[in-house]
Enzyme design. Sequence first.
Site, mmCIF file in Angstrom:
data_model
loop_
_atom_site.group_PDB
_atom_site.id
_atom_site.type_symbol
_atom_site.label_atom_id
_atom_site.label_comp_id
_atom_site.label_asym_id
_atom_site.label_seq_id
_atom_site.Cartn_x
_atom_site.Cartn_y
_atom_site.Cartn_z
ATOM 1 N N GLN A 183 -14.957 -13.601 -0.660
ATOM 2 C CA GLN A 183 -13.781 -14.073 -1.379
ATOM 3 C C GLN A 183 -13.086 -15.247 -0.689
ATOM 4 O OE1 GLN A 183 -12.152 -9.858 -1.900
ATOM 5 N NE2 GLN A 183 -11.397 -10.953 -3.706
ATOM 6 N N CYS A 197 -8.199 -7.993 -9.011
ATOM 7 C CA CYS A 197 -8.929 -8.642 -7.928
ATOM 8 C C CYS A 197 -8.347 -10.030 -7.686
ATOM 9 C CB CYS A 197 -10.407 -8.746 -8.305
ATOM 10 S SG CYS A 197 -11.443 -9.489 -7.038
ATOM 11 N N LEU A 198 -8.201 -10.388 -6.426
ATOM 12 C CA LEU A 198 -7.684 -11.711 -6.096
ATOM 13 C C LEU A 198 -8.594 -12.816 -6.627
ATOM 14 C CD1 LEU A 198 -6.557 -11.086 -2.398
ATOM 15 C CD2 LEU A 198 -5.130 -11.122 -4.462
ATOM 16 N N HIS A 251 -14.808 -1.195 -4.472
ATOM 17 C CA HIS A 251 -14.456 -2.486 -5.055
ATOM 18 C C HIS A 251 -14.796 -3.616 -4.081
ATOM 19 C CE1 HIS A 251 -11.825 -5.317 -7.391
ATOM 20 N NE2 HIS A 251 -11.814 -5.903 -6.206
#
Length: 183
Positions: free
Chosen positions: A50, A98-99, A140
Amino acid sequence: MILPVVVYGHPVLRKVAEEIDEDYKGLKELIDNMWQTMYKSDGVGLAAPQIGESIRLIVIDADVLAEDFPECKGWKKVLINPIITEFGEEECNESEGCLSLPGIREDVKRPTKIKVEYEDENFELVVEELDGFIARVVQHEYDHLEGKLFVDHLSPLKKRFLKGKLAAITKGKVSVSYKIKTA
């Protein structure tokens, strides 16, 4: 240092991340940067893909969820090279966000129990059986290391409804309080 969060559409989010060892250059600084980035973004967890690093590294601080999910109390950990070795049979639906998918929240069905093996920041092996919402949080974040996103668990119909939002995220047309990076 606060890093930009890679959003939907960036190819790094679809790669299977590589294992690392204690000689990984700049690991301590990277972990510190991930904590700062996660907190600045109001996240509960952050996986290295991410922030554009395709390595098997996750930071999680689920303590903020403890009021609703007591199993999250005090759960602040670094997971290096995690492997989920067992999934329980019982599943439940819970809302996830989610970011890397700003503005999207959907119910996702996941096992309520898992067994995970990982190395901590000192490269000591840890084996844990997790139950409840903390198991969901780990699953996740683990998905990110496998090149998956929570929207991959949705039905084709749900995915069709989200098509416009996902296209907007890919183009960076989202309003967030943190820095993002598109493809």
